[in-house]
Motif scaffolding. Structure first.
Motif, PDB file in Angstrom:
ATOM      1  N   GLU A  12      -0.215   8.287   5.484  1.00 26.54           N
ATOM      2  CA  GLU A  12      -0.336   7.283   5.943  1.00 26.54           C
ATOM      3  C   GLU A  12      -1.934   6.922   5.978  1.00 26.54           C
ATOM      4  O   GLU A  12      -2.468   5.969   5.702  1.00 26.54           O
ATOM      5  CB  GLU A  12       0.094   7.084   7.476  1.00 26.54           C
ATOM      6  CG  GLU A  12       1.703   7.229   7.477  1.00 26.54           C
ATOM      7  CD  GLU A  12       2.040   7.393   8.801  1.00 26.54           C
ATOM      8  OE1 GLU A  12       3.471   6.789   9.175  1.00 26.54           O
ATOM      9  OE2 GLU A  12       1.585   7.563   9.722  1.00 26.54           O
ATOM     10  N   ARG A  25      -3.967   5.216   3.132  1.00 28.98           N
ATOM     11  CA  ARG A  25      -3.777   3.808   3.143  1.00 28.98           C
ATOM     12  C   ARG A  25      -5.246   3.484   3.983  1.00 28.98           C
ATOM     13  O   ARG A  25      -5.725   2.315   3.698  1.00 28.98           O
ATOM     14  CB  ARG A  25      -2.654   3.218   4.069  1.00 28.98           C
ATOM     15  CG  ARG A  25      -1.124   3.249   3.297  1.00 28.98           C
ATOM     16  CD  ARG A  25      -0.193   2.680   4.072  1.00 28.98           C
ATOM     17  NE  ARG A  25      -0.303   1.467   4.295  1.00 28.98           N
ATOM     18  CZ  ARG A  25       0.109   0.768   5.539  1.00 28.98           C
ATOM     19  NH1 ARG A  25       0.750   1.471   6.588  1.00 28.98           N
ATOM     20  NH2 ARG A  25      -0.161  -0.549   5.618  1.00 28.98           N
ATOM     21  N   PHE A  26      -5.591   4.053   4.910  1.00 25.92           N
ATOM     22  CA  PHE A  26      -6.905   3.812   5.791  1.00 25.92           C
ATOM     23  C   PHE A  26      -7.976   3.830   4.735  1.00 25.92           C
ATOM     24  O   PHE A  26      -8.874   3.129   4.879  1.00 25.92           O
ATOM     25  CB  PHE A  26      -7.031   4.552   7.022  1.00 25.92           C
ATOM     26  CG  PHE A  26      -5.957   4.665   7.995  1.00 25.92           C
ATOM     27  CD1 PHE A  26      -4.972   3.622   8.042  1.00 25.92           C
ATOM     28  CD2 PHE A  26      -5.857   5.715   8.831  1.00 25.92           C
ATOM     29  CE1 PHE A  26      -4.375   3.800   8.967  1.00 25.92           C
ATOM     30  CE2 PHE A  26      -4.877   5.994   9.794  1.00 25.92           C
ATOM     31  CZ  PHE A  26      -4.107   4.780   9.838  1.00 25.92           C
ATOM     32  N   HIS A  39      -3.426   3.149  -2.418  1.00 28.97           N
ATOM     33  CA  HIS A  39      -2.326   2.853  -2.269  1.00 28.97           C
ATOM     34  C   HIS A  39      -1.591   3.169  -3.615  1.00 28.97           C
ATOM     35  O   HIS A  39      -0.116   3.220  -3.452  1.00 28.97           O
ATOM     36  CB  HIS A  39      -2.475   1.269  -2.265  1.00 28.97           C
ATOM     37  CG  HIS A  39      -3.152   0.676  -1.210  1.00 28.97           C
ATOM     38  ND1 HIS A  39      -2.811   0.855  -0.001  1.00 28.97           N
ATOM     39  CD2 HIS A  39      -4.590  -0.015  -1.289  1.00 28.97           C
ATOM     40  CE1 HIS A  39      -3.550   0.157   0.887  1.00 28.97           C
ATOM     41  NE2 HIS A  39      -4.770  -0.298   0.189  1.00 28.97           N
ATOM     42  N   LYS A  63      -8.028   2.040  11.147  1.00 31.18           N
ATOM     43  CA  LYS A  63      -6.967   0.808  10.929  1.00 31.18           C
ATOM     44  C   LYS A  63      -7.793  -0.379  10.757  1.00 31.18           C
ATOM     45  O   LYS A  63      -7.228  -1.161  10.017  1.00 31.18           O
ATOM     46  CB  LYS A  63      -5.777   0.776  11.979  1.00 31.18           C
ATOM     47  CG  LYS A  63      -4.841   2.144  12.055  1.00 31.18           C
ATOM     48  CD  LYS A  63      -3.687   1.769  12.843  1.00 31.18           C
ATOM     49  CE  LYS A  63      -4.139   2.027  14.297  1.00 31.18           C
ATOM     50  NZ  LYS A  63      -2.827   2.021  15.240  1.00 31.18           N
ATOM     51  N   SER A 111      -9.412  -0.905   7.453  1.00 25.67           N
ATOM     52  CA  SER A 111      -8.315  -1.078   6.327  1.00 25.67           C
ATOM     53  C   SER A 111      -7.541  -2.227   6.653  1.00 25.67           C
ATOM     54  O   SER A 111      -6.701  -2.917   5.836  1.00 25.67           O
ATOM     55  CB  SER A 111      -7.442   0.152   6.083  1.00 25.67           C
ATOM     56  OG  SER A 111      -6.803   0.280   7.267  1.00 25.67           O
ATOM     57  N   VAL A 159      -5.075  -2.668   8.681  1.00 24.09           N
ATOM     58  CA  VAL A 159      -3.698  -2.196   9.093  1.00 24.09           C
ATOM     59  C   VAL A 159      -3.458  -2.424  10.466  1.00 24.09           C
ATOM     60  O   VAL A 159      -4.175  -1.929  11.184  1.00 24.09           O
ATOM     61  CB  VAL A 159      -3.549  -0.662   8.396  1.00 24.09           C
ATOM     62  CG1 VAL A 159      -2.224  -0.279   8.873  1.00 24.09           C
ATOM     63  CG2 VAL A 159      -3.927  -0.687   6.881  1.00 24.09           C
ATOM     64  N   LYS A 160      -2.347  -2.981  10.907  1.00 24.53           N
ATOM     65  CA  LYS A 160      -1.915  -2.917  12.320  1.00 24.53           C
ATOM     66  C   LYS A 160      -1.432  -1.587  12.672  1.00 24.53           C
ATOM     67  O   LYS A 160      -1.834  -1.099  13.835  1.00 24.53           O
ATOM     68  CB  LYS A 160      -0.832  -3.875  12.521  1.00 24.53           C
ATOM     69  CG  LYS A 160      -0.688  -4.367  14.005  1.00 24.53           C
ATOM     70  CD  LYS A 160       0.520  -5.601  14.143  1.00 24.53           C
ATOM     71  CE  LYS A 160       0.481  -5.545  15.650  1.00 24.53           C
ATOM     72  NZ  LYS A 160       1.291  -4.697  16.410  1.00 24.53           N
ATOM     73  N   ASP A 161      -0.409  -0.982  12.229  1.00 27.80           N
ATOM     74  CA  ASP A 161       0.047   0.364  12.280  1.00 27.80           C
ATOM     75  C   ASP A 161      -0.091   1.095  11.282  1.00 27.80           C
ATOM     76  O   ASP A 161      -0.055   0.674   9.960  1.00 27.80           O
ATOM     77  CB  ASP A 161       1.593   0.179  12.840  1.00 27.80           C
ATOM     78  CG  ASP A 161       1.664  -0.572  14.217  1.00 27.80           C
ATOM     79  OD1 ASP A 161       1.044  -0.134  15.189  1.00 27.80           O
ATOM     80  OD2 ASP A 161       2.595  -1.429  14.222  1.00 27.80           O
ATOM     81  N   SER A 162      -0.122   2.536  11.531  1.00 26.77           N
ATOM     82  CA  SER A 162      -0.243   3.637  10.348  1.00 26.77           C
ATOM     83  C   SER A 162       1.243   3.451   9.527  1.00 26.77           C
ATOM     84  O   SER A 162       1.082   3.621   8.223  1.00 26.77           O
ATOM     85  CB  SER A 162      -0.469   4.760  10.855  1.00 26.77           C
ATOM     86  OG  SER A 162       0.646   5.422  11.426  1.00 26.77           O
ATOM     87  N   ASP A 202       5.835   2.192   9.787  1.00 26.91           N
ATOM     88  CA  ASP A 202       6.842   1.797  10.603  1.00 26.91           C
ATOM     89  C   ASP A 202       8.079   2.830  10.766  1.00 26.91           C
ATOM     90  O   ASP A 202       9.214   2.558  10.887  1.00 26.91           O
ATOM     91  CB  ASP A 202       7.374   0.498   9.826  1.00 26.91           C
ATOM     92  CG  ASP A 202       7.813   0.570   8.609  1.00 26.91           C
ATOM     93  OD1 ASP A 202       7.638   1.857   7.817  1.00 26.91           O
ATOM     94  OD2 ASP A 202       8.153  -0.329   7.895  1.00 26.91           O
TER      95      ASP A 202
END
Length: 269
Positions: free
Chosen positions: A37, A40-41, A45, A228, A231, A233-236, A238
């Motif tokens: 995860e 992504r930060f 990708h 986050k 980047s 991103v709201k959450d690392s 789901d």
């Protein structure tokens, strides 16, 4: 809430029942999932470079265990590096815009930061849990500090929170919440003392390390929030409904474990 109730017993049972090698292997998988995860930060990708980053960290874990020896030398050294790393993170948080631009240099720096967050925490867990005769209890106590700090911060922040801790990074956190978390962890040290094989004369040292670790857990939480925010991103992830991804569950623990085990050794607990 349902997810939290279901998951809560799992780490407790693992810490108390699994031998250290098995626990370390299980936690390694969890932390590598968190690093997946984290890529992504860092703005990575594509699956292939993300997988290569995970493989490199897995090989580092294996190398550290292979070179550790009976004295766990490499695990202790990396744990110390990790404790010092969080002082660097504290300075990074004061310059929140540092590394925010999406370029090759910053992506590489954030990948390195992910490794420096995860590997020392994993080494600290192995060092702490392997100590006889109370290694499992000490490990559980280290995790309980994080949980108590988080719960105390939530309730105190909800009731009395007025002064923002770091509004540009995590607007919901307040200084009142931090104080509530510190109070909760200090209280936790009192009943834990005899369970950890300590005498009452050692209570001040235990409270001290507990408070420092609770503070470190806040730094870990804020650092993930900063990554986050950089980047977008709201959450690392789901993975856990209503609780985000793996790294959202690990952020405070990653900071707490190396600081805890180094503080414990330094104070002779």
């Amino acid at each position: 809430m349902t997810t939290a109730l279901i998951l809560a017993p799992l780490p407790i049972l693992a810490v108390l029942l699994l031998p250290t090698p098995w626990l370390a292997a299980a936690v390694a998988l969890v932390m590598l999932g968190g690093l997946w995860e984290w890529t992504r930060f860092a703005g990575i990708h594509e699956p292939l470079p993300r997988a290569a980053f995970l493989a490199a960290n897995a090989l580092l874990m294996a190398a550290l265990v292979w070179a550790a020896g009976p004295a766990l030398f490499t695990l202790k050294v990396v744990s110390l590096v990790g404790a010092l790393w969080w002082l660097v993170v504290l300075a990074w948080l004061r310059q929140g815009g540092f590394g925010a631009a999406d370029n090759a240099h910053n992506r590489a720096m954030k990948l390195l930061a992910g490794t420096l967050c995860v590997l020392p925490a994993w080494c600290a867990l192995g060092w702490l849990h392997s100590e006889d005769p109370y290694g499992a209890r000490w490990t559980l106590f280290a995790l309980a500090i994080v949980w108590a700090a988080d719960s105390g911060a939530y309730f105190a922040g909800s009731k009395w929170g007025r002064n923002k801790l770091a509004p540009s990074i995590s607007p919901g956190k307040t200084w009142e919440g931090v104080y509530g978390g510190l109070a909760a962890t200090a209280l936790l040290a009192v009943p834990a003392l005899p369970l950890l094989g300590l005498g009452w004369s050692q209570l001040p040292a235990l409270v001290l390390v507990t408070l420092v670790v609770a503070g470190a857990s806040v730094v870990g939480d804020l650092f993930e929030s900063l990554m986050k925010r950089h980047s977008g991103v709201k959450d690392s992830g789901d993975l856990f409904p209503g609780h985000g991804g793996m790294m959202d569950r690990l952020d405070s623990i990653l900071a707490a474990l190396p600081v805890f085990v180094v503080g414990k050794a330094w104070l002779g607990l």
